[in-house]
Design a protein around this motif. Structure first.
Motif, PDB file in Angstrom:
ATOM      1  N   GLN A 290       6.005   4.687  -7.008  1.00  0.00           N
ATOM      2  CA  GLN A 290       6.089   5.692  -6.164  1.00  0.00           C
ATOM      3  C   GLN A 290       4.925   6.817  -6.173  1.00  0.00           C
ATOM      4  OE1 GLN A 290       8.776   5.925  -4.525  1.00  0.00           O
ATOM      5  NE2 GLN A 290       9.361   3.929  -5.260  1.00  0.00           N
ATOM      6  N   GLN A 291       4.315   6.851  -5.269  1.00  0.00           N
ATOM      7  CA  GLN A 291       3.096   7.467  -5.345  1.00  0.00           C
ATOM      8  C   GLN A 291       1.778   7.020  -6.156  1.00  0.00           C
ATOM      9  OE1 GLN A 291       4.016  11.917  -5.290  1.00  0.00           O
ATOM     10  NE2 GLN A 291       5.272  11.579  -3.457  1.00  0.00           N
TER      11      GLN A 291
ATOM     12  N   THR B  99      -3.443   3.377  -2.755  1.00  0.00           N
ATOM     13  CA  THR B  99      -4.078   3.341  -1.623  1.00  0.00           C
ATOM     14  C   THR B  99      -5.683   3.146  -1.754  1.00  0.00           C
ATOM     15  OG1 THR B  99      -4.493   5.696  -1.519  1.00  0.00           O
ATOM     16  CG2 THR B  99      -2.762   4.675  -0.304  1.00  0.00           C
TER      17      THR B  99
ATOM     18  N   HIS C  75       1.009  -1.339  -0.106  1.00  0.00           N
ATOM     19  CA  HIS C  75      -0.109   0.096  -0.042  1.00  0.00           C
ATOM     20  C   HIS C  75       0.959   1.243   0.094  1.00  0.00           C
ATOM     21  CE1 HIS C  75      -3.523  -2.119   0.607  1.00  0.00           C
ATOM     22  NE2 HIS C  75      -3.341  -2.865   1.673  1.00  0.00           N
ATOM     23  N   GLU C  76       2.223   1.249   0.018  1.00  0.00           N
ATOM     24  CA  GLU C  76       3.073   2.363   0.183  1.00  0.00           C
ATOM     25  C   GLU C  76       3.847   2.392  -0.850  1.00  0.00           C
ATOM     26  OE1 GLU C  76       2.920   4.416   2.376  1.00  0.00           O
ATOM     27  OE2 GLU C  76       1.355   3.423   3.701  1.00  0.00           O
ATOM     28  N   ASN C  77       4.868   3.070  -1.157  1.00  0.00           N
ATOM     29  CA  ASN C  77       5.834   3.041  -2.224  1.00  0.00           C
ATOM     30  C   ASN C  77       6.811   2.077  -2.116  1.00  0.00           C
ATOM     31  OD1 ASN C  77       4.903   5.710  -2.946  1.00  0.00           O
ATOM     32  ND2 ASN C  77       6.349   6.703  -1.760  1.00  0.00           N
ATOM     33  N   TYR C  78       7.259   1.424  -3.041  1.00  0.00           N
ATOM     34  CA  TYR C  78       7.978   0.233  -3.060  1.00  0.00           C
ATOM     35  C   TYR C  78       8.720   0.064  -4.441  1.00  0.00           C
ATOM     36  CZ  TYR C  78       3.929  -2.049  -4.958  1.00  0.00           C
ATOM     37  OH  TYR C  78       2.695  -2.224  -5.595  1.00  0.00           O
TER      38      TYR C  78
END
Length: 105
Positions: free
Chosen positions: A83-84, A105, A7-10
């Motif tokens: 990223q975003q 998200t 759910h985040e930047n990776y």
């Protein structure tokens, strides 16, 4: 555990060496049924173009497809960067897929 864990930047990177084309061969595949999932495949059908798809809470699925094929019997570095709201696919450091409208998200 239930849910999708990204759910985040990776960034995910892996060295891959394919010996033949296999339909939808997955590098990663997480999720449950058709509600929440994330997968990165090294092929689409019989074409060796990497493909990333993401779906969260039954919303429409989002995907990014590489415009370049992996080469049979040759090592290649496959990288996925999120990223975003921007998703990029790379083969050997060269960007081969891109989307800037990709909710994470």
């Amino acid at each position: 555990p239930p849910g999708v864990y990204f759910h985040e930047n990776y960034t995910i990177s892996a060295w891959v060496k394919l010996y033949y084309a296999r339909s939808w061969a997955r590098l990663i595949d997480f999720g449950n049924i058709d509600i929440n999932y994330i997968f990165l495949s090294v092929s689409q059908k019989s074409v060796l173009k990497p493909f990333f798809r993401y779906r969260l809470n039954s919303s429409l699925s989002n995907y990014v497809s590489s415009n370049t094929e992996l080469i049979i019997k040759k090592w290649g570095m496959l990288t996925l960067s999120v990223q975003q709201n921007i998703v990029r696919l790379f083969i050997d450091g060269k960007q081969t897929g891109f989307s800037e409208s990709f909710p994470i998200t």
